[in-house]
Write a protein that holds these residues in place. Structure first.
Motif, PDB file in Angstrom:
ATOM      1  N   PHE A 116      -6.534   7.116   7.948  1.00  0.00           N
ATOM      2  CA  PHE A 116      -5.500   4.842   7.393  1.00  0.00           C
ATOM      3  C   PHE A 116      -6.646   4.044   7.993  1.00  0.00           C
ATOM      4  N   MET A 117      -7.140   3.729   9.240  1.00  0.00           N
ATOM      5  CA  MET A 117      -7.263   2.319   9.406  1.00  0.00           C
ATOM      6  C   MET A 117      -8.603   1.732   8.915  1.00  0.00           C
ATOM      7  N   SER A 118      -9.539   3.147   8.602  1.00  0.00           N
ATOM      8  CA  SER A 118     -10.804   2.816   7.429  1.00  0.00           C
ATOM      9  C   SER A 118     -10.343   2.631   5.638  1.00  0.00           C
ATOM     10  N   ASN A 119      -9.348   2.783   5.509  1.00  0.00           N
ATOM     11  CA  ASN A 119      -9.174   2.514   3.921  1.00  0.00           C
ATOM     12  C   ASN A 119      -7.960   1.575   3.748  1.00  0.00           C
ATOM     13  N   TYR A 120      -7.083   1.434   4.316  1.00  0.00           N
ATOM     14  CA  TYR A 120      -6.322   0.664   4.536  1.00  0.00           C
ATOM     15  C   TYR A 120      -5.859  -0.319   6.243  1.00  0.00           C
ATOM     16  N   SER A 121      -7.005  -1.550   5.408  1.00  0.00           N
ATOM     17  CA  SER A 121      -7.190  -2.570   6.632  1.00  0.00           C
ATOM     18  C   SER A 121      -7.491  -3.041   6.293  1.00  0.00           C
ATOM     19  N   VAL A 131      -1.833  -5.899  13.985  1.00  0.00           N
ATOM     20  CA  VAL A 131      -1.189  -6.295  13.963  1.00  0.00           C
ATOM     21  C   VAL A 131      -1.181  -7.277  14.353  1.00  0.00           C
ATOM     22  N   ASN A 132      -2.548  -7.645  15.416  1.00  0.00           N
ATOM     23  CA  ASN A 132      -2.845  -9.143  15.160  1.00  0.00           C
ATOM     24  C   ASN A 132      -3.556 -10.214  14.192  1.00  0.00           C
ATOM     25  N   TRP A 174      -2.257   0.238   9.973  1.00  0.00           N
ATOM     26  CA  TRP A 174      -1.595   0.812  10.999  1.00  0.00           C
ATOM     27  C   TRP A 174       0.088   1.555  11.518  1.00  0.00           C
ATOM     28  N   ARG A 175       0.471   0.850   9.462  1.00  0.00           N
ATOM     29  CA  ARG A 175       1.959   1.427   9.482  1.00  0.00           C
ATOM     30  C   ARG A 175       2.219   3.109   9.150  1.00  0.00           C
TER      31      ARG A 175
END
Length: 509
Positions: free
Chosen positions: A204-209, A84-85, A224-225
């Protein structure tokens, strides 16, 4: 089946037996209202006679949703914060705004739900808190700005922030005395919530960040969404199950504190008939002792102060509660100090978490570490009623074990050492948390149980906020915070042993 009831001399014999067998009974000494004590002894005797039924196991299962949702959502915002930051250009903020918003929301929730549960009863809070949390979590995932997201984090944290005090108090007041340890086993669900979030983060975080603030549009930073949408959906399912699997009644002990003796007896006799159990309690027995004094005096402010006064009715109860608050205060500072400063400590030792291909590895290790959180409550379980440890000893042993592992962590030199010690710390620390969550409602009387628990959790949240501020302005290059955290766990062991009451095996009125 339901007996016709005991004669008056048999009732007195039950109370006398309770007084003699449990001479250090918390509420035989603490509660000044002798009428309330005698009525609660009879209610507890009825619960003991009925024993565990399918109703109790369903209640245990449904109360565990509150614990799981609390940990799931706390970790959800923590995982989301770095991304988010990056997306909203806040990576240089000194104060971690998202975690601070969460801590403020959790503080408000602990006070609101804790005090509310004593004033309006456990039922409404039980049925509504998860619905509110689910709605705000799902909305949070769609927020277009940093401020709007942190606002939603504060709201969903407030919605779920009182689940510790609400769910433990609610379950305890339905349980037979010998099954009071189940309030500690509830913490398995707390670890389960962590585990679910860790696995979702791994997916999610390892693939969509995105990887940096220089190139972090919403389209490449959806992890994160997705995490919030999925978590909100799971909490919504839990909320629906709560209101469909069971028709939540008020606890019989809460009803007694409100002079609603007939409703309390009706619940006990109905559940005895339904499951072919025996109970001897009658309305006439309870009425023969008279009414509880000072039940619904004045406005809500006066009713709140009444519940607070109920905690401090004697020197011994005051001393006990002050020590209990010390436990919540110390853990509220000690745990975040480890969590916040751990990454900086690793950097000073030459070990970086963000090594090559670390995105997948970090989230994999994170998920495995959270699974270790399931171990803690199971480690605490056999110790709770062990003759030489019981509740206070379990608190002390788990705190000392955490202290030793934290001191050992100061010698970390390699990724393998980091992973192994992180897993161990997570296991023994959740063991302490589980014991603390279970013993807190046992050390508080029914009329003030949720209020006292809520105040303790609120103090813990205040300490979390201070820890966030410290993390923003302290010198992160020093290793002192880890040593301070370890020392605080040592202090937790000492305070645990100083508690004047040992609730194991006692009548919990």
């Amino acid at each position: 089946m339901v007996d016709d009831g005991m004669k008056q001399d048999e009732v007195l014999e039950v109370i006398a037996d309770a007084d003699s067998t449990f001479s250090d009974d918390l509420f035989g000494i603490v509660i000044k209202d002798d009428v309330l004590y005698k009525k609660q002894v009879l209610v507890q005797k009825a619960l003991d006679d009925i024993g565990m039924t399918p109703f109790h196991w369903k209640l245990f299962f449904l109360n565990s949703f509150g614990y799981a949702s609390d940990s799931l959502l706390v970790v959800c915002q923590s995982i989301a914060q770095p991304q988010v930051n990056l997306e909203f250009g806040r990576e240089n903020d000194r104060i971690p705004g998202v975690s601070t918003a969460s801590a403020v929301g959790l503080l408000v929730g602990a006070i609101f739900w804790g005090v509310g549960a004593d004033i309006i009863g456990r039922r409404l809070a039980f049925n509504s808190s998860l619905f509110l949390a689910a709605v705000f979590v799902i909305i949070a995932g769609a927020m277009p700005s940093y401020i709007s997201f942190t606002a939603m984090v504060a709201l969903y944290s407030a919605a779920t922030g009182g689940n510790y005090c609400l769910d433990a108090s609610n379950l305890l007041e339905f349980l037979p005395r010998k099954k009071a340890f189940l309030t500690t086993i509830l913490a398995v669900a707390w670890g389960f919530g962590y585990t679910i979030t860790g696995l979702l983060a791994w997916a999610f975080m390892s693939n969509y960040s995105c990887l940096s603030a220089d190139n972090c549009p919403r389209s490449s930073n959806q992890g994160w969404r997705y995490l919030h949408y999925t978590s909100g959906g799971l909490v919504l399912i839990a909320a629906i199950l709560r209101v469909t699997i069971i028709h939540m009644p008020h606890t019989p002990k809460f009803l007694i504190t409100q002079n609603r003796d007939e409703e309390a007896v009706k619940f006990l006799t109905d559940i005895a008939r339904k499951y072919n159990r025996t109970t001897t309690i009658t309305v006439e027995q309870l009425s023969s002792y008279g009414a509880i004094q000072d039940v619904k005096e004045g406005n809500k402010v006066r009713r709140f102060t009444k519940h607070v006064r109920g905690i401090f009715v004697s020197r011994k109860s005051t001393y006990s509660y002050i020590l209990l608050l010390m436990l919540w205060l110390l853990i509220g500072l000690g745990d975040p100090l480890y969590s916040y400063f751990r990454p900086y400590y690793l950097k000073t030792r030459g070990y970086q978490d963000n090594t090559t291909a670390s995105n997948y590895i970090v989230w994999r290790n994170y998920a495995i570490s959270n699974i270790c959180g399931l171990v803690g409550p199971l480690l605490a379980w056999p110790l709770l009623d062990f003759k030489y440890l019981r509740r206070k000893g379990t608190l002390a042993v788990s705190a000392l074990a955490t202290m030793l592992f934290l001191f050992g962590y100061t010698q970390v030199r390699t990724p393998t050492q980091n992973t192994a010690l992180s897993f161990c710390i997570n296991a023994v620390e959740t063991m302490f948390f589980a014991a603390l969550y279970g013993v807190t409602p046992e050390l508080l009387p029914t009329g003030s149980r949720a209020t006292g628990y809520g105040i303790a959790v609120a103090l813990n949240r205040v300490c979390n906020i201070f820890a966030s501020i410290i993390a923003g302005y302290a010198n992160v290059e020093t290793t002192a915070p880890l040593f301070i955290s370890a020392s605080m766990f040592g202090a937790l062991a000492v305070v645990s042993l100083l508690l004047p009451f040992e609730p194991a095996g006692k009548y919990i009125a």
